[in-house]
Design a protein around this motif. Structure first.
Motif, PDB file in Angstrom:
ATOM      1  N   VAL A  91       0.841  -1.199   0.000  1.00 53.57           N
ATOM      2  CA  VAL A  91       0.000   0.000   0.000  1.00 53.57           C
ATOM      3  C   VAL A  91       0.877   1.250   0.000  1.00 53.57           C
ATOM      4  O   VAL A  91       0.635   2.205  -0.748  1.00 53.57           O
ATOM      5  N   GLU A  92       1.909   1.241   0.818  1.00 50.70           N
ATOM      6  CA  GLU A  92       2.773   2.415   0.906  1.00 50.70           C
ATOM      7  C   GLU A  92       3.583   2.610  -0.380  1.00 50.70           C
ATOM      8  O   GLU A  92       3.866   3.748  -0.763  1.00 50.70           O
ATOM      9  N   ALA A  93       3.953   1.513  -1.033  1.00 51.16           N
ATOM     10  CA  ALA A  93       4.654   1.639  -2.317  1.00 51.16           C
ATOM     11  C   ALA A  93       3.745   2.289  -3.355  1.00 51.16           C
ATOM     12  O   ALA A  93       4.183   3.136  -4.143  1.00 51.16           O
ATOM     13  N   ASP A  94       2.473   1.901  -3.361  1.00 57.70           N
ATOM     14  CA  ASP A  94       1.513   2.537  -4.267  1.00 57.70           C
ATOM     15  C   ASP A  94       1.382   4.025  -3.948  1.00 57.70           C
ATOM     16  O   ASP A  94       1.332   4.872  -4.853  1.00 57.70           O
ATOM     17  N   MET A  95       1.312   4.353  -2.655  1.00 52.35           N
ATOM     18  CA  MET A  95       1.182   5.753  -2.251  1.00 52.35           C
ATOM     19  C   MET A  95       2.380   6.575  -2.737  1.00 52.35           C
ATOM     20  O   MET A  95       2.219   7.687  -3.249  1.00 52.35           O
ATOM     21  N   ALA A  96       3.564   6.008  -2.571  1.00 54.84           N
ATOM     22  CA  ALA A  96       4.769   6.709  -3.015  1.00 54.84           C
ATOM     23  C   ALA A  96       4.761   6.879  -4.531  1.00 54.84           C
ATOM     24  O   ALA A  96       5.131   7.938  -5.054  1.00 54.84           O
ATOM     25  N   ALA A  97       4.327   5.827  -5.224  1.00 53.74           N
ATOM     26  CA  ALA A  97       4.249   5.905  -6.685  1.00 53.74           C
ATOM     27  C   ALA A  97       3.248   6.969  -7.112  1.00 53.74           C
ATOM     28  O   ALA A  97       3.489   7.737  -8.050  1.00 53.74           O
ATOM     29  N   GLY A  98       2.123   7.012  -6.423  1.00 56.36           N
ATOM     30  CA  GLY A  98       1.122   8.026  -6.734  1.00 56.36           C
ATOM     31  C   GLY A  98       1.655   9.428  -6.519  1.00 56.36           C
ATOM     32  O   GLY A  98       1.465  10.322  -7.345  1.00 56.36           O
ATOM     33  N   ALA A  99       2.349   9.627  -5.392  1.00 56.57           N
ATOM     34  CA  ALA A  99       2.924  10.944  -5.107  1.00 56.57           C
ATOM     35  C   ALA A  99       3.931  11.335  -6.177  1.00 56.57           C
ATOM     36  O   ALA A  99       4.003  12.495  -6.598  1.00 56.57           O
ATOM     37  N   VAL A 118      19.811  21.054  -5.973  1.00 58.50           N
ATOM     38  CA  VAL A 118      19.354  20.746  -4.617  1.00 58.50           C
ATOM     39  C   VAL A 118      18.261  19.696  -4.727  1.00 58.50           C
ATOM     40  O   VAL A 118      17.231  19.927  -5.373  1.00 58.50           O
ATOM     41  N   ALA A 119      18.510  18.543  -4.128  1.00 59.53           N
ATOM     42  CA  ALA A 119      17.562  17.427  -4.188  1.00 59.53           C
ATOM     43  C   ALA A 119      16.797  17.331  -2.882  1.00 59.53           C
ATOM     44  O   ALA A 119      17.400  17.279  -1.802  1.00 59.53           O
ATOM     45  N   PHE A 120      15.473  17.317  -2.956  1.00 56.73           N
ATOM     46  CA  PHE A 120      14.630  17.018  -1.792  1.00 56.73           C
ATOM     47  C   PHE A 120      14.206  15.558  -1.944  1.00 56.73           C
ATOM     48  O   PHE A 120      13.516  15.194  -2.904  1.00 56.73           O
ATOM     49  N   SER A 121      14.623  14.726  -1.000  1.00 56.21           N
ATOM     50  CA  SER A 121      14.521  13.289  -1.203  1.00 56.21           C
ATOM     51  C   SER A 121      14.131  12.555   0.078  1.00 56.21           C
ATOM     52  O   SER A 121      14.161  13.117   1.177  1.00 56.21           O
ATOM     53  N   ASP A 122      13.790  11.279  -0.078  1.00 58.59           N
ATOM     54  CA  ASP A 122      13.270  10.414   0.999  1.00 58.59           C
ATOM     55  C   ASP A 122      13.925   9.046   0.813  1.00 58.59           C
ATOM     56  O   ASP A 122      13.807   8.431  -0.244  1.00 58.59           O
ATOM     57  N   PHE A 123      14.636   8.579   1.849  1.00 60.61           N
ATOM     58  CA  PHE A 123      15.402   7.340   1.713  1.00 60.61           C
ATOM     59  C   PHE A 123      14.531   6.100   1.540  1.00 60.61           C
ATOM     60  O   PHE A 123      15.031   5.051   1.145  1.00 60.61           O
ATOM     61  N   GLU A 124      13.235   6.222   1.817  1.00 55.99           N
ATOM     62  CA  GLU A 124      12.351   5.067   1.664  1.00 55.99           C
ATOM     63  C   GLU A 124      11.533   5.137   0.370  1.00 55.99           C
ATOM     64  O   GLU A 124      10.763   4.230   0.060  1.00 55.99           O
ATOM     65  N   CYS A 125      11.696   6.210  -0.374  1.00 56.00           N
ATOM     66  CA  CYS A 125      10.930   6.419  -1.610  1.00 56.00           C
ATOM     67  C   CYS A 125      11.587   5.678  -2.769  1.00 56.00           C
ATOM     68  O   CYS A 125      12.748   5.948  -3.107  1.00 56.00           O
ATOM     69  N   PRO A 126      10.884   4.744  -3.415  1.00 52.76           N
ATOM     70  CA  PRO A 126      11.494   3.973  -4.504  1.00 52.76           C
ATOM     71  C   PRO A 126      11.889   4.829  -5.700  1.00 52.76           C
ATOM     72  O   PRO A 126      12.846   4.513  -6.415  1.00 52.76           O
ATOM     73  N   THR A 147       8.410  13.431  -3.641  1.00 51.87           N
ATOM     74  CA  THR A 147       9.829  13.127  -3.811  1.00 51.87           C
ATOM     75  C   THR A 147      10.042  12.178  -4.975  1.00 51.87           C
ATOM     76  O   THR A 147       9.192  11.331  -5.232  1.00 51.87           O
ATOM     77  N   PRO A 148      11.207  12.322  -5.661  1.00 48.49           N
ATOM     78  CA  PRO A 148      12.190  13.387  -5.482  1.00 48.49           C
ATOM     79  C   PRO A 148      11.784  14.664  -6.222  1.00 48.49           C
ATOM     80  O   PRO A 148      11.134  14.613  -7.252  1.00 48.49           O
ATOM     81  N   THR A 149      12.178  15.805  -5.661  1.00 53.33           N
ATOM     82  CA  THR A 149      12.038  17.090  -6.345  1.00 53.33           C
ATOM     83  C   THR A 149      13.408  17.750  -6.368  1.00 53.33           C
ATOM     84  O   THR A 149      14.101  17.778  -5.348  1.00 53.33           O
ATOM     85  N   PHE A 150      13.778  18.280  -7.531  1.00 51.26           N
ATOM     86  CA  PHE A 150      15.091  18.897  -7.696  1.00 51.26           C
ATOM     87  C   PHE A 150      14.934  20.368  -8.065  1.00 51.26           C
ATOM     88  O   PHE A 150      13.978  20.753  -8.744  1.00 51.26           O
ATOM     89  N   THR A 171      12.716  24.188 -11.105  1.00 48.46           N
ATOM     90  CA  THR A 171      12.110  22.976 -10.566  1.00 48.46           C
ATOM     91  C   THR A 171      12.083  21.840 -11.582  1.00 48.46           C
ATOM     92  O   THR A 171      11.706  22.030 -12.740  1.00 48.46           O
ATOM     93  N   LEU A 172      12.454  20.646 -11.117  1.00 47.95           N
ATOM     94  CA  LEU A 172      12.338  19.422 -11.909  1.00 47.95           C
ATOM     95  C   LEU A 172      11.812  18.358 -10.957  1.00 47.95           C
ATOM     96  O   LEU A 172      12.441  18.042  -9.952  1.00 47.95           O
ATOM     97  N   VAL A 173      10.644  17.818 -11.261  1.00 42.88           N
ATOM     98  CA  VAL A 173       9.970  16.911 -10.334  1.00 42.88           C
ATOM     99  C   VAL A 173      10.037  15.473 -10.820  1.00 42.88           C
ATOM    100  O   VAL A 173       9.768  15.185 -11.990  1.00 42.88           O
ATOM    101  N   GLY A 174      10.396  14.570  -9.930  1.00 42.21           N
ATOM    102  CA  GLY A 174      10.326  13.147 -10.214  1.00 42.21           C
ATOM    103  C   GLY A 174      11.628  12.549 -10.708  1.00 42.21           C
ATOM    104  O   GLY A 174      12.621  13.239 -10.961  1.00 42.21           O
ATOM    105  N   ALA A 175      11.614  11.218 -10.843  1.00 43.26           N
ATOM    106  CA  ALA A 175      12.787  10.473 -11.311  1.00 43.26           C
ATOM    107  C   ALA A 175      12.849  10.563 -12.834  1.00 43.26           C
ATOM    108  O   ALA A 175      12.637   9.588 -13.554  1.00 43.26           O
ATOM    109  N   GLN A 176      13.147  11.749 -13.321  1.00 45.89           N
ATOM    110  CA  GLN A 176      13.144  11.996 -14.758  1.00 45.89           C
ATOM    111  C   GLN A 176      14.435  11.494 -15.408  1.00 45.89           C
ATOM    112  O   GLN A 176      15.453  11.328 -14.745  1.00 45.89           O
ATOM    113  N   PRO A 177      14.407  11.257 -16.717  1.00 48.53           N
ATOM    114  CA  PRO A 177      15.592  10.741 -17.408  1.00 48.53           C
ATOM    115  C   PRO A 177      16.699  11.789 -17.492  1.00 48.53           C
ATOM    116  O   PRO A 177      16.472  12.982 -17.308  1.00 48.53           O
TER     117      PRO A 177
END
Length: 666
Positions: free
Chosen positions: A401-409, A507-515, A627-630, A636-642
């Motif tokens: 459930v939490e993985a889905d939540m992180a993916a949604g965010a 500057v990266a705003f990040s979460d160590f548990e965020c896939p 997260t992540p937001t850079f 601003t650049l949001v997400g695990a972009q290429p």
């Protein structure tokens, strides 16, 4: 917000209008229009761009002329800040915002007054009777007491309940009942709604703080940032000789009387989004895996708007059969107490092959999602109840459930329901016809790819890539590509990798548990390799509230930083995201050759809590709610972009820096 989701899309004019309506009740991320700023006390619609965001974007500094005469007021007439709220007593986000407003009144005391405007939305049948009942109570001096009764009992707004609340407040019942028929209250509602429309605030809740528009049930810090800004301006006026009781009138004196057409459109419509949305193997779905269209739904079993879309999804299944696959992903909202347990219960039923049966049970019984009810539904569905209970007791599906939540965010689905149709964002409980239009467009694209030789099993990835590549940049006024304004992002005492004088700062705003934060690491490594000493990277902590181990992991990283090994611990944590418990953190410290006693003492003393909280607050201020937001030189650049997405911005910034040579990517 009268819908429980966040980002609208604009596939065509009709759908845009529908989304505009739905956006009216959007809380979290529906914000004001174009970003502007000014140093004057009463900025106009032509003010330049602001640098401080509220929510995901800056608050437009345009001051609107919002009259308060004839409306319920709570607070001192000498308050330096006036908050005018357009609200609906049946809107769940208005009740959520009411809690925030009360906290603000406690914190600011006599410096803040609150004015209530009535905007009962047409699809909330009990909102208008409730508003009239509150105003009738106001005739006896108890508007605000009745107001709180309504928000506290939002699920009971029938006539009998409204009468009960009047009795609870010891109103003169004969007078109260007679006042319900007073036409002046309907006139007030008509007047308030016309004003809301004129100001471009057609949804609820909508706020004007000293005339400046703030939309939705936003975090309290967003309100405080704007209130504090306006407080400074008001204090300057008082020092300049304006009496406190005349401050509001002075501020709005030259304010705009209506939203400019472009501005109003931007308040009601936001740019369409196309996202790369994964389909996990363990997510419940119906329809073939090689369907021409994949719909990924982020949903919440306690959200009333999610239940409303169920018949539409059933119709899609009936009419499109083998052409459409629907994938269910969990996004239990934090203010729905039973949504997360219900999500886990649905997965426990999925384990026994009955997800969709449980899905329907839960949506049919949204008012009864307590543990006893969940077990009852399992029994009714013929599940192995012992196995079902054991799954809930063990928290077996919590991580899912939490993985889905992180993916949604990560993809911007911070509200519910949010759908991605072949990656195209589609928000809210919209009618079947709106879904049908997008589905038909996507089927046509799929047919072209199949004719060109695409294998059915590769269809989703291919069409997703095509949609992402062809998505137009959202248009800003003047036709330029829209991008959040450049912001000043201080590195502060954050861990930094790279030379101090590098022309590019990320500057990266990040979460160590965020896939998704871990997925971007190879990209950052590629940037480091290709740009060398032209780039430095700073790490700021943004542990999301639904990641239980993210904050302890952030503290562990800073404890390692204290001993000169932040980046080594950073890599350890991201490489072991499933093992961030205390014992594992100590193990990593030992493996890195840290002074373990000093490391443990740092964690035990909670010495880095303030820094982590400050990082998170700064992230929220800047609009980094996921997260992540850079921020690349403040952009601003949001997400695990290429890599190419980072490269474009970096190269542009290097060019600005004076013709520095960009990376050699040959």
């Amino acid at each position: 917000m009268a819908k429980e989701h966040d980002q609208p899309m604009k596939p065509n004019v009709i759908v845009a209008l529908i989304v505009g309506l739905v956006l009216g009740f959007l809380g979290g991320r529906v914000v004001s229009g174009p970003s502007k700023s000014t140093d004057s006390a009463a900025p106009t619609a032509n003010a330049p761009t602001a640098k401080a965001p509220a929510g995901r974007r800056p608050v437009d500094p345009t001051v609107f002329k919002v009259p308060i005469e004839g409306s319920p007021v709570k607070g001192s007439p000498e308050a330096l800040v006036t908050l005018v709220e357009f609200s609906d007593y049946e809107c769940p986000f208005c009740s959520r915002a009411d809690v925030t407003v009360r906290k603000l009144q406690e914190q600011y005391g006599s410096k803040l007054r609150v004015v209530m405007k009535q905007n009962p939305l047409s699809f909330h049948p009990r909102a208008k009777p409730a508003a009239i009942a509150a105003m009738a109570a106001g005739e006896q001096g108890k508007y605000w007491e009745y107001h709180e009764k309504l928000f506290t009992n939002q699920k009971q707004l029938d006539d009998a309940s409204l009468e009960k609340y009047a009795k609870d407040l010891d109103l003169d019942m004969a007078k109260w009942k007679a006042d319900l028929a007073n036409p002046k209250f309907q006139d007030t509602i008509t007047r308030d709604q016309a004003l809301a429309s004129q100001l471009g605030a057609s949804g609820t809740p909508a706020f004007f703080i000293n005339g400046r528009f703030l939309s939705g049930a936003q975090p309290i810090d967003n309100f405080k940032a704007l209130i504090d800004e306006e407080m400074g301006k008001a204090e300057a006026l008082v020092k300049g000789g304006v009496s406190a009781s005349q401050v509001y009138a002075k501020i709005i004196e030259k304010g705009a009387e209506k939203a400019a057409p472009k501005q109003q459109a931007q308040q009601q419509q936001q740019a369409p989004a196309v996202r790369k949305v994964d389909v996990p193997d363990d997510s419940p779905s119906f329809g073939p895996t090689n369907a021409k269209v994949t719909i990924v739904e982020f949903s919440d079993f306690e959200c009333p708007f999610c239940s409303r879309v169920t018949p539409t999804l059933t119709k899609i299944k009936e009419q499109y059969g083998k052409d459409v696959r629907v994938v269910f992903r969990h996004q239990p909202l934090p203010f729905h107490a039973n949504a997360k347990p219900a999500a886990e219960a649905s997965m426990a039923a999925h384990e026994q092959g009955k997800f969709w049966e449980m899905h329907d049970k839960l949506f049919s019984n949204q008012k009864a999602l307590d543990r006893a009810s969940l077990e009852k539904y399992a029994q009714e569905l013929g599940l192995n109840v012992g196995k079902f209970k054991a799954a809930l007791d063990s928290g077996k599906y919590k991580a899912k459930v939490e993985a889905d939540m992180a993916a949604g965010a990560a993809v911007g689905a911070n509200g519910t329901p949010t759908f991605f149709i072949n990656g195209r964002e589609f928000v809210g409980a919209q009618p079947f016809e709106s879904f049908k239009k997008v589905i038909d467009e996507e089927i046509a694209k799929a047919d072209e790819l199949l004719k060109a030789g695409t294998k059915p099993e590769e269809l989703y990835s291919k069409i997703l890539a095509k949609n992402i590549a062809s998505a137009p940049a959202p248009a800003a006024p003047g036709g330029a590509p829209a991008e959040p304004p450049v912001q000043k992002v201080d590195v502060g005492n954050a861990p930094v990798k790279g030379p101090k004088n590098a022309p590019i700062t990320i500057v990266a705003f990040s979460d160590f548990e965020c896939p998704f934060c871990s997925r971007v690491l190879p990209t950052l490594k590629q940037i480091e390799e290709q740009y060398g000493n032209k780039v430095k990277v700073a790490f700021q902590n943004q542990p999301l509230p639904f990641h239980a181990n993210a904050k302890p992991a952030a503290a562990a990283a800073l404890a390692a930083h204290e001993q000169g090994k932040f980046w080594e611990m950073h890599d350890k944590l991201f490489a072991n995201q499933r093992a961030l418990d205390r014992a594992s953190l100590e193990k990593y410290a030992q493996e890195l050759g840290l002074n373990v006693d000093k490391f443990k003492a740092a964690l035990d003393s909670n010495k880095f809590a303030a820094q982590i909280d400050a990082d998170a607050a700064e992230g929220q201020r800047l609009g980094a709610s996921g997260t992540p937001t850079f921020f690349i030189n403040g952009r601003t650049l949001v997400g695990a972009q290429p890599f190419d997405a980072f490269k474009r911005v970096i190269d542009e910034e290097l060019k600005k820096a004076g013709g520095a040579v960009a990376a050699d990517t040959k």
